[in-house]
Design an enzyme around this catalytic site. Sequence first.
Site, PDB file in Angstrom:
ATOM      1  N   PHE A 254       0.815  -1.228   0.000  1.00  8.52           N
ATOM      2  CA  PHE A 254       0.000   0.000   0.000  1.00  8.52           C
ATOM      3  C   PHE A 254       0.844   1.271   0.000  1.00  8.52           C
ATOM      4  O   PHE A 254       0.368   2.326   0.420  1.00  8.52           O
ATOM      5  CB  PHE A 254      -0.980   0.014   1.175  1.00  8.52           C
ATOM      6  CG  PHE A 254      -1.901  -1.174   1.208  1.00  8.52           C
ATOM      7  CD1 PHE A 254      -2.749  -1.438   0.146  1.00  8.52           C
ATOM      8  CD2 PHE A 254      -1.908  -2.036   2.298  1.00  8.52           C
ATOM      9  CE1 PHE A 254      -3.602  -2.532   0.167  1.00  8.52           C
ATOM     10  CE2 PHE A 254      -2.754  -3.140   2.324  1.00  8.52           C
ATOM     11  CZ  PHE A 254      -3.600  -3.390   1.259  1.00  8.52           C
TER      12      PHE A 254
ATOM     13  N   ILE B  72       3.510  -6.555  -6.358  1.00  5.00           N
ATOM     14  CA  ILE B  72       3.051  -6.246  -5.001  1.00  5.00           C
ATOM     15  C   ILE B  72       1.860  -7.132  -4.609  1.00  5.00           C
ATOM     16  O   ILE B  72       1.405  -7.127  -3.469  1.00  5.00           O
ATOM     17  CB  ILE B  72       2.737  -4.733  -4.898  1.00  5.00           C
ATOM     18  CG1 ILE B  72       2.290  -4.304  -3.509  1.00  5.00           C
ATOM     19  CG2 ILE B  72       1.737  -4.299  -5.925  1.00  5.00           C
ATOM     20  CD1 ILE B  72       2.059  -2.815  -3.360  1.00  5.00           C
ATOM     21  N   GLY B  73       1.394  -7.919  -5.580  1.00  2.00           N
ATOM     22  CA  GLY B  73       0.237  -8.778  -5.328  1.00  2.00           C
ATOM     23  C   GLY B  73      -0.901  -8.452  -6.282  1.00  2.00           C
ATOM     24  O   GLY B  73      -1.932  -9.121  -6.317  1.00  2.00           O
ATOM     25  N   THR B  74      -0.669  -7.410  -7.096  1.00  2.00           N
ATOM     26  CA  THR B  74      -1.716  -6.915  -7.980  1.00  2.00           C
ATOM     27  C   THR B  74      -1.889  -7.764  -9.237  1.00  2.00           C
ATOM     28  O   THR B  74      -2.941  -7.720  -9.861  1.00  2.00           O
ATOM     29  CB  THR B  74      -1.359  -5.487  -8.421  1.00  2.00           C
ATOM     30  OG1 THR B  74       0.002  -5.500  -8.865  1.00  2.00           O
ATOM     31  CG2 THR B  74      -1.490  -4.514  -7.276  1.00  2.00           C
TER      32      THR B  74
ATOM     33  N   GLN C 273      -8.404  -5.203  -7.783  1.00  2.00           N
ATOM     34  CA  GLN C 273      -7.830  -3.943  -7.309  1.00  2.00           C
ATOM     35  C   GLN C 273      -8.915  -2.977  -6.861  1.00  2.00           C
ATOM     36  O   GLN C 273      -8.812  -2.333  -5.827  1.00  2.00           O
ATOM     37  CB  GLN C 273      -6.980  -3.293  -8.409  1.00  2.00           C
ATOM     38  CG  GLN C 273      -5.634  -3.939  -8.597  1.00  2.00           C
ATOM     39  CD  GLN C 273      -4.890  -4.011  -7.293  1.00  2.00           C
ATOM     40  OE1 GLN C 273      -4.592  -2.999  -6.677  1.00  2.00           O
ATOM     41  NE2 GLN C 273      -4.630  -5.210  -6.836  1.00  2.00           N
TER      42      GLN C 273
ATOM     43  N   GLY D 217      -3.394   1.902 -15.604  1.00  2.72           N
ATOM     44  CA  GLY D 217      -3.095   1.583 -14.199  1.00  2.72           C
ATOM     45  C   GLY D 217      -4.283   1.806 -13.303  1.00  2.72           C
ATOM     46  O   GLY D 217      -4.958   2.829 -13.397  1.00  2.72           O
TER      47      GLY D 217
ATOM     48  N   GLY E 164      -4.400   0.587  -9.701  1.00  2.00           N
ATOM     49  CA  GLY E 164      -4.149   0.167  -8.319  1.00  2.00           C
ATOM     50  C   GLY E 164      -4.687   1.105  -7.257  1.00  2.00           C
ATOM     51  O   GLY E 164      -4.949   0.685  -6.137  1.00  2.00           O
ATOM     52  N   GLU E 165      -4.823   2.362  -7.586  1.00  2.00           N
ATOM     53  CA  GLU E 165      -5.143   3.338  -6.541  1.00  2.00           C
ATOM     54  C   GLU E 165      -6.473   4.058  -6.714  1.00  2.00           C
ATOM     55  O   GLU E 165      -7.103   4.449  -5.735  1.00  2.00           O
ATOM     56  CB  GLU E 165      -4.008   4.372  -6.469  1.00  2.00           C
ATOM     57  CG  GLU E 165      -2.772   3.774  -5.844  1.00  2.00           C
ATOM     58  CD  GLU E 165      -1.498   4.530  -6.148  1.00  2.00           C
ATOM     59  OE1 GLU E 165      -1.120   4.595  -7.334  1.00  2.00           O
ATOM     60  OE2 GLU E 165      -0.879   5.038  -5.213  1.00  2.00           O
TER      61      GLU E 165
END
Length: 743
Positions: A236, A463-465, A636, A700, A702-703
């Site tokens: 994170f 990272i696991g994504t 995600q 992207g 992830g966030e």
Amino acid sequence: MAQVSNIADAVIGRGFPRIDGPKKVCGVARYTSDHAFPGLVYGVPVTATIASGRVTALDSAEAMRLPGVIQIFHSGNFNGELFRKKSGGGKTDEARPPLADDRITYYGQYVALVIANTYEQAIAGAEAVKVSYAADQANVDMRLRAEEKESVDTERGDVAQAFASAPVKVDQTYTTPPQAHNPIELHATVALWNGKEFTLYETSQAIMNHRMVMAQMLGVAPEQVRIITEYLGSGFGGKLWPWSHSLLAAAAARQLQRPVKLVVDREMMFHNVGHRTNTQQRMRLGADGSGKLLALQHDYLFHNARLDTYKENCGEATGYLYSTPNLRAAWSFARRDIAPPTSMRGPGAVPGLYALESAMNELAVELKMDPLQLRLLNEPETDESTGTPFSSRHLKECLTTGAERFGWASRDPRPGSMRNGAGTLIGWGMAACTWMAKALPAEVTVQLTREGRAKVLSGTQDIGTGTYTVMAQMVAQLTGLALEQIDVTIGDSSLPPGPMSGGSMATGSLVPAVQQATRAAIDDAINTALEEVPAFKGRKAEDLAFAEMRIHLREADAASGVSIAELLDSAKLKYVSGSGKTPGSADVDDKFSIHSYGAHFVEVTWEPEIARLRVNRVVTVIDGGKVINPRTGRNQIEGAIVMGVGMALFEATEYDPRTGQPVNSNLADYIVTTHADAPEVDITFLDYPDTTLNPLGARGIGEIGLAGVSAAITDAVRHATGVVIRDLPVRIEDLLGSELKAV
Ligand code: MOS
């Protein structure tokens, strides 16, 4: 460039399960702290019990006599001798080496490191070290006033004048508390020194940067440091930049000439590896009677540690999300006796959009307007903060698609007006979201091997994504191989330098490099075939084609050609290979405004009799460019929404004003969303490729899913209860008796 036939385009956009999944569920995937070596010893730090002051005495004599204790390092015997910090390259949010001197600037700071034969012996040793302090009164006050000069993020028009004369206004301050990352996998280092080089098994989201920082701080050349991160149990952002434990372990390994394992425990996770800083954001929005924004002013503050300066970039999205002629976003900060803050999922924009989207929702109430309509009305044509065109922006479609899937049209806007059966109040809220998109420089090698497999290598990490999986998909697309025939080798800094797993940039940054490397490997195969295969004598590269791991004459079918295995056999080669490079997005960053967008629609339920608030249902629509793998992509967004429930309702690190200690530094008292709290989640990807960044159009994801969720939840809480929450998290005591406040 090779002509590639039989392109398996369907590979991109398909929801393959993670290729590393079986290894993880069978327990064979080795995480950092799983690594063990002959002669391994354990390091356990002693941590400061004051937040400000000095160590006056440190007595390690008794601890040294305990069974198994080998060495105790402290500032008296572990200092500049070991850390020969040089300037240049590499990013860290805590620049001061550990055990540098006797000064304490935050609770939990490392004051000693006990090395013992076993973990338990090291813990016993750490508990027996006696430390005396001269403590100053710690300041951990979460109410902030600007202590530093104000800086402006973005400004246009005359915001003060426009706000003053606007007929409809909102002027409110929103706060978010410090939050801890809390990935399941603890931070850890297993450090080896062979007399010449360090090999560091790390929990790192950015192995190439980690290597630079460690080389500098350990006083060796980057070639003398190898960082390995095969698997991560998430991070994170807490694992983006190196932290002190990594230096402690490495320096101890060099000093003792033995492998050292140091695992940061859950309590230390709250003070030694960064956190999201608290924010205090004053929002001033002015509109005309129709809802057109006339003024938007965003002034924000956050806390910083005593020694390092971090910027929580809350104004990141303020300049471009909505159309308004007058706008200003500016910031300052206040120092506290708190450990250094760092990036946490959606740094800046996540707390920033909580404030901006909350203020938009309050403006909609002032205007007696649907908050969805307010956003549609203020959609900009171009990025008004830079004057550049949007590369691909579909926020309106996110909003309208989400509204339809949610059933937003049937919302009665009056607070407390919607009920489910007897006593349960229903609240509906919404918010928009956005997140940056850039590409980082990346280098990749692809090999086609004698075994008929492809291998893709890069110094990045997963990272696991799903980085392992999407890299395999990128190679499969151009080679036609099945994912099972592709080996992905990442997580080692001795590989060609790859991107960090941060800023939602890894996938998009890898695309051009992987594609170029794959094509170059195929070219290498074709050139080798021209030299080696008698049937191709006198032919040119453009006469040949690659398909089904065979090189064949373009006019004939694949079966007529030669297999890569036969080719390599006759050429006595193990593989043919190619390399590829992503230059980064600097050349397009200035020409286009490149961002992802989304919309969240949230339903909460409030049962006043038992004071139970639940997030029941979330509908999210994301415009994140081309989604290479909708399954890992969906994961995600789902994870981010669950995290958003935590941000809105649960998460806050509480500092004891007497000692500066984060008092809820464990997973019982620092509350995160559990399965029982998780809402029903409905996710839609709009899937518009954005080819400004890479040929596949991936941006992207992830966030972005965490941005805006908390504002949508607090808006739903207001709709259910009539209570406006401006300080996260929402606490049950904020809502008690709220039926009286509902209109
Ligand atoms: Mo994210 S905070 O860029 O790991």
